[in-house]
Design a protein around this motif. Structure first.
Motif, PDB file in Angstrom:
ATOM      1  N   ALA A  70       0.824  -1.207   0.000  1.00 41.25           N
ATOM      2  CA  ALA A  70       0.000   0.000   0.000  1.00 41.25           C
ATOM      3  C   ALA A  70       0.858   1.257   0.000  1.00 41.25           C
ATOM      4  CB  ALA A  70      -0.935  -0.013   1.208  1.00 41.25           C
ATOM      5  N   LEU A  71       1.923   1.263   0.791  1.00 39.31           N
ATOM      6  CA  LEU A  71       2.782   2.446   0.851  1.00 39.31           C
ATOM      7  C   LEU A  71       3.599   2.602  -0.428  1.00 39.31           C
ATOM      8  CD1 LEU A  71       4.017   2.497   4.557  1.00 39.31           C
ATOM      9  CD2 LEU A  71       1.936   3.441   3.542  1.00 39.31           C
ATOM     10  N   ARG A  72       4.030   1.482  -1.021  1.00 39.21           N
ATOM     11  CA  ARG A  72       4.739   1.544  -2.296  1.00 39.21           C
ATOM     12  C   ARG A  72       3.842   2.164  -3.370  1.00 39.21           C
ATOM     13  NH1 ARG A  72       8.755  -1.123  -5.403  1.00 39.21           N
ATOM     14  NH2 ARG A  72       9.470  -2.358  -3.616  1.00 39.21           N
ATOM     15  N   TYR A  73       2.583   1.751  -3.393  1.00 37.13           N
ATOM     16  CA  TYR A  73       1.649   2.293  -4.379  1.00 37.13           C
ATOM     17  C   TYR A  73       1.533   3.804  -4.230  1.00 37.13           C
ATOM     18  CZ  TYR A  73      -2.691   2.948  -7.034  1.00 37.13           C
ATOM     19  OH  TYR A  73      -3.624   3.359  -7.942  1.00 37.13           O
ATOM     20  N   GLY A  74       1.420   4.268  -2.981  1.00 33.08           N
ATOM     21  CA  GLY A  74       1.330   5.706  -2.757  1.00 33.08           C
ATOM     22  C   GLY A  74       2.535   6.445  -3.275  1.00 33.08           C
ATOM     23  N   ALA A  75       3.727   5.873  -3.108  1.00 36.69           N
ATOM     24  CA  ALA A  75       4.947   6.512  -3.598  1.00 36.69           C
ATOM     25  C   ALA A  75       4.969   6.565  -5.118  1.00 36.69           C
ATOM     26  CB  ALA A  75       6.168   5.764  -3.070  1.00 36.69           C
ATOM     27  N   GLU A  76       4.513   5.494  -5.756  1.00 34.24           N
ATOM     28  CA  GLU A  76       4.591   5.448  -7.211  1.00 34.24           C
ATOM     29  C   GLU A  76       3.574   6.355  -7.884  1.00 34.24           C
ATOM     30  OE1 GLU A  76       4.985   1.643  -9.000  1.00 34.24           O
ATOM     31  OE2 GLU A  76       6.646   1.052  -7.689  1.00 34.24           O
ATOM     32  N   VAL A  77       2.362   6.452  -7.355  1.00 31.00           N
ATOM     33  CA  VAL A  77       1.354   7.278  -8.022  1.00 31.00           C
ATOM     34  C   VAL A  77       1.537   8.763  -7.726  1.00 31.00           C
ATOM     35  CG1 VAL A  77      -0.339   5.405  -8.099  1.00 31.00           C
ATOM     36  CG2 VAL A  77      -0.362   7.004  -6.182  1.00 31.00           C
ATOM     37  N   THR A  78       2.215   9.094  -6.628  1.00 32.40           N
ATOM     38  CA  THR A  78       2.455  10.506  -6.309  1.00 32.40           C
ATOM     39  C   THR A  78       3.860  10.964  -6.665  1.00 32.40           C
ATOM     40  OG1 THR A  78       3.223  10.063  -4.046  1.00 32.40           O
ATOM     41  CG2 THR A  78       0.840  10.368  -4.365  1.00 32.40           C
ATOM     42  N   GLY A  79       4.785  10.018  -6.851  1.00 34.80           N
ATOM     43  CA  GLY A  79       6.168  10.384  -7.101  1.00 34.80           C
ATOM     44  C   GLY A  79       6.899  10.856  -5.865  1.00 34.80           C
ATOM     45  N   VAL A  83       6.818   9.001   3.607  1.00 34.83           N
ATOM     46  CA  VAL A  83       5.540   8.570   4.159  1.00 34.83           C
ATOM     47  C   VAL A  83       5.381   9.196   5.542  1.00 34.83           C
ATOM     48  CG1 VAL A  83       4.133   6.597   4.856  1.00 34.83           C
ATOM     49  CG2 VAL A  83       5.748   6.366   2.966  1.00 34.83           C
ATOM     50  N   ALA A  84       4.222   9.783   5.812  1.00 32.14           N
ATOM     51  CA  ALA A  84       3.948  10.353   7.131  1.00 32.14           C
ATOM     52  C   ALA A  84       3.426   9.257   8.038  1.00 32.14           C
ATOM     53  CB  ALA A  84       2.944  11.496   7.032  1.00 32.14           C
ATOM     54  N   LEU A  85       4.229   8.909   9.052  1.00 33.18           N
ATOM     55  CA  LEU A  85       3.907   7.841   9.996  1.00 33.18           C
ATOM     56  C   LEU A  85       4.058   8.350  11.420  1.00 33.18           C
ATOM     57  CD1 LEU A  85       6.106   4.980   8.471  1.00 33.18           C
ATOM     58  CD2 LEU A  85       3.618   5.000   8.466  1.00 33.18           C
ATOM     59  N   VAL A 129       4.826  14.406   1.103  1.00 30.01           N
ATOM     60  CA  VAL A 129       4.734  12.977   1.399  1.00 30.01           C
ATOM     61  C   VAL A 129       3.745  12.331   0.439  1.00 30.01           C
ATOM     62  CG1 VAL A 129       5.348  13.265   3.826  1.00 30.01           C
ATOM     63  CG2 VAL A 129       2.940  13.307   3.157  1.00 30.01           C
ATOM     64  N   GLY A 130       3.989  11.061   0.137  1.00 26.82           N
ATOM     65  CA  GLY A 130       3.100  10.340  -0.772  1.00 26.82           C
ATOM     66  C   GLY A 130       1.881   9.780  -0.088  1.00 26.82           C
ATOM     67  N   THR A 131       2.035   9.393   1.189  1.00 23.28           N
ATOM     68  CA  THR A 131       0.946   8.779   1.939  1.00 23.28           C
ATOM     69  C   THR A 131       0.984   9.280   3.372  1.00 23.28           C
ATOM     70  OG1 THR A 131       1.090   6.750   0.603  1.00 23.28           O
ATOM     71  CG2 THR A 131      -0.094   6.595   2.694  1.00 23.28           C
ATOM     72  N   VAL A 132      -0.188   9.535   3.927  1.00 25.78           N
ATOM     73  CA  VAL A 132      -0.329   9.790   5.355  1.00 25.78           C
ATOM     74  C   VAL A 132      -1.046   8.581   5.954  1.00 25.78           C
ATOM     75  CG1 VAL A 132      -1.318  11.252   7.160  1.00 25.78           C
ATOM     76  CG2 VAL A 132      -0.397  12.286   5.066  1.00 25.78           C
ATOM     77  N   VAL A 133      -0.445   7.997   6.989  1.00 22.62           N
ATOM     78  CA  VAL A 133      -0.998   6.791   7.616  1.00 22.62           C
ATOM     79  C   VAL A 133      -1.677   7.163   8.926  1.00 22.62           C
ATOM     80  CG1 VAL A 133      -0.480   4.524   8.591  1.00 22.62           C
ATOM     81  CG2 VAL A 133       0.799   5.354   6.587  1.00 22.62           C
ATOM     82  N   GLY A 162      -1.547  16.879  -1.141  1.00 21.75           N
ATOM     83  CA  GLY A 162      -1.236  16.006  -2.264  1.00 21.75           C
ATOM     84  C   GLY A 162      -0.897  14.583  -1.910  1.00 21.75           C
ATOM     85  N   ALA A 163      -1.271  14.133  -0.707  1.00 20.67           N
ATOM     86  CA  ALA A 163      -0.933  12.784  -0.262  1.00 20.67           C
ATOM     87  C   ALA A 163      -2.148  11.863  -0.320  1.00 20.67           C
ATOM     88  CB  ALA A 163      -0.393  12.822   1.168  1.00 20.67           C
ATOM     89  N   ARG A 164      -1.872  10.573  -0.445  1.00 20.96           N
ATOM     90  CA  ARG A 164      -2.918   9.571  -0.274  1.00 20.96           C
ATOM     91  C   ARG A 164      -3.143   9.341   1.210  1.00 20.96           C
ATOM     92  NH1 ARG A 164      -2.280   4.833  -1.081  1.00 20.96           N
ATOM     93  NH2 ARG A 164      -4.150   4.099  -2.153  1.00 20.96           N
ATOM     94  N   VAL A 165      -4.317   8.815   1.541  1.00 16.46           N
ATOM     95  CA  VAL A 165      -4.658   8.467   2.921  1.00 16.46           C
ATOM     96  C   VAL A 165      -4.727   6.950   3.019  1.00 16.46           C
ATOM     97  CG1 VAL A 165      -6.409   8.589   4.733  1.00 16.46           C
ATOM     98  CG2 VAL A 165      -5.922  10.601   3.322  1.00 16.46           C
ATOM     99  N   HIS A 166      -3.947   6.393   3.953  1.00 20.61           N
ATOM    100  CA  HIS A 166      -3.972   4.949   4.197  1.00 20.61           C
ATOM    101  C   HIS A 166      -4.368   4.702   5.644  1.00 20.61           C
ATOM    102  CE1 HIS A 166      -2.950   0.710   4.131  1.00 20.61           C
ATOM    103  NE2 HIS A 166      -2.157   0.884   5.193  1.00 20.61           N
ATOM    104  N   LEU A 167      -5.333   3.822   5.855  1.00 20.79           N
ATOM    105  CA  LEU A 167      -5.743   3.434   7.193  1.00 20.79           C
ATOM    106  C   LEU A 167      -5.097   2.111   7.568  1.00 20.79           C
ATOM    107  CD1 LEU A 167      -9.580   4.233   7.245  1.00 20.79           C
ATOM    108  CD2 LEU A 167      -7.657   5.716   7.852  1.00 20.79           C
ATOM    109  N   ASP A 168      -4.257   2.154   8.608  1.00 19.98           N
ATOM    110  CA  ASP A 168      -3.772   0.924   9.220  1.00 19.98           C
ATOM    111  C   ASP A 168      -4.884   0.471  10.154  1.00 19.98           C
ATOM    112  OD1 ASP A 168      -2.692  -1.000  10.889  1.00 19.98           O
ATOM    113  OD2 ASP A 168      -0.735  -0.052  11.029  1.00 19.98           O
ATOM    114  N   GLY A 169      -5.766  -0.343   9.611  1.00 20.07           N
ATOM    115  CA  GLY A 169      -6.962  -0.746  10.349  1.00 20.07           C
ATOM    116  C   GLY A 169      -6.922  -2.183  10.811  1.00 20.07           C
ATOM    117  N   ALA A 170      -5.771  -2.619  11.325  1.00 16.97           N
ATOM    118  CA  ALA A 170      -5.687  -3.981  11.855  1.00 16.97           C
ATOM    119  C   ALA A 170      -6.806  -4.248  12.848  1.00 16.97           C
ATOM    120  CB  ALA A 170      -4.329  -4.216  12.512  1.00 16.97           C
TER     121      ALA A 170
END
Length: 353
Positions: A70-79, A83-85, A129-133, A162-170
């Protein structure tokens, strides 16, 4: 723990034979195994996508693998490779920073406070950042959740930079009651969502990520590259489907009862409960005794009285205190507040013997 008649935290371990019997009971006589991700795997993916309200979902054998993809995808589509963690986030603390060492990304920490980042903190990031988690709940801060309005504004802020949003929803399943929204509305804030099947749902293993069809196609390709396209996964997948049927409807009861258990535990001498009240069915308990002595007392109490209190006590930075994570599940539902207090006091009496 297995020999106890009552358990306050956790569930009774079962043997392999017992687990196989459980799986046999939920498998129809004509059920066939999966082959490289079809059959039962497809059924589970469609079930998760339906629950989360997303176009697609992809099964993974582990959450660590799923989150890397998921984080790799965010990096590739945003360039953007950053990653904001949160520094207490699962990727940093429990996944050996696989996103960095295997995927080549790097982290930016919007906050060190024991909570998820706010909109203001995301807006104030000094690099793209490409993704904010967002980890829901943030386990190593005490299973804490943001208020719904704060989560919405933080997700909007992430997109604004300009970042994607990823939910770590374990543990997303048990986050819905506190957030006051259904699973689909919560996942609707994100571009991708990860869920686990073996924690509260009680599955054998496994995870899924959900999002758009384009994200799912990418996830399947990289799942294969990571070695996650297994020949057969039917035991884990069948147990996940069983967990969705059996445990998911009971989670609101677990969350409600956790508040009763936590309030009772807070009355024990020197006890500290975080958060109070709990945000999910899990929370942290500190007691003013050494971890080793508490673990020994819990074990002796279980052997002599066949009652399991809570195990896994750890040393902490709080002088003279040990901490344990409390998980309120089905066995705890028949414990009243008085039961919790009385058992806790009897356990602590052993510390003075």
């Amino acid at each position: 723990m297995r020999g106890c008649e009552r358990l306050l935290s956790g569930v009774r371990p079962v043997t392999v034979r017992e687990r196989l019997a459980e799986l046999t009971a939920v498998a129809g006589p004509e059920l066939m195994p999966d082959y490289y991700g079809d059959g039962l795997v497809t059924e589970l993916e469609e079930r998760v996508a339906g629950l989360l309200g997303t176009p697609a979902a992809v099964h993974f054998p582990t959450g660590t693998m799923a989150q890397q993809v998921a984080l790799r995808y965010g990096a590739e589509v945003t360039g953007r490779r950053a990653v904001a963690l949160h520094p207490l986030g699962h990727q940093e603390v429990h996944e050996r920073r696989a996103y960095a060492d295997l995927t080549g990304l790097r982290s930016v920490h919007p906050t060190t406070a024991p909570r998820n980042p706010t909109a203001a903190e995301i807006t104030a990031l000094d690099e793209p950042v490409g993704t904010v988690v967002f980890e829901l709940p943030l386990r190593d801060a005490g299973f804490v959740l943001p208020a719904w309005a704060d989560l919405v504004s933080a997700a909007e802020a992430a997109r604004a930079v300009g970042a994607r949003v990823h939910l770590d929803g374990a543990r997303l399943w048990e986050s819905a009651p506190y957030l006051g929204r259904d699973l689909a509305e919560i996942a609707g804030l994100a571009d991708s969502t990860y869920v686990s099947f073996y924690k509260t749902l009680g599955g054998l293993s496994g995870a899924a990520v959900a999002g758009t069809e384009a994200f799912a196609a990418y996830a399947r390709a990289w799942r294969h590259r990571h070695g996650g396209q297994l020949f057969q996964q039917w035991p884990a997948v069948l147990s996940a489907l069983d967990g969705l049927d059996r445990e998911l409807p009971r989670i609101p009861d677990y969350v409600r009862h956790a508040r009763t258990v936590a309030a009772a535990l807070a009355k024990l001498p020197g006890a500290i409960v975080v958060p109070q009240p709990p945000h999910t069915n899990q929370f942290r308990l500190w007691l003013p005794h050494p971890a080793g002595r508490l673990n020994e007392a819990v074990l002796t109490f279980a052997e002599q009285e066949r009652v399991w209190f809570a195990g896994g006590w750890q040393h902490t930075e709080l002088p003279g205190h040990a901490m344990a994570e409390i998980s309120v599940l089905a066995p705890a539902l028949d414990w009243s507040a008085d039961d919790v207090i009385e058992t806790g006091l009897r356990l602590l009496d052993r510390m003075h013997c």
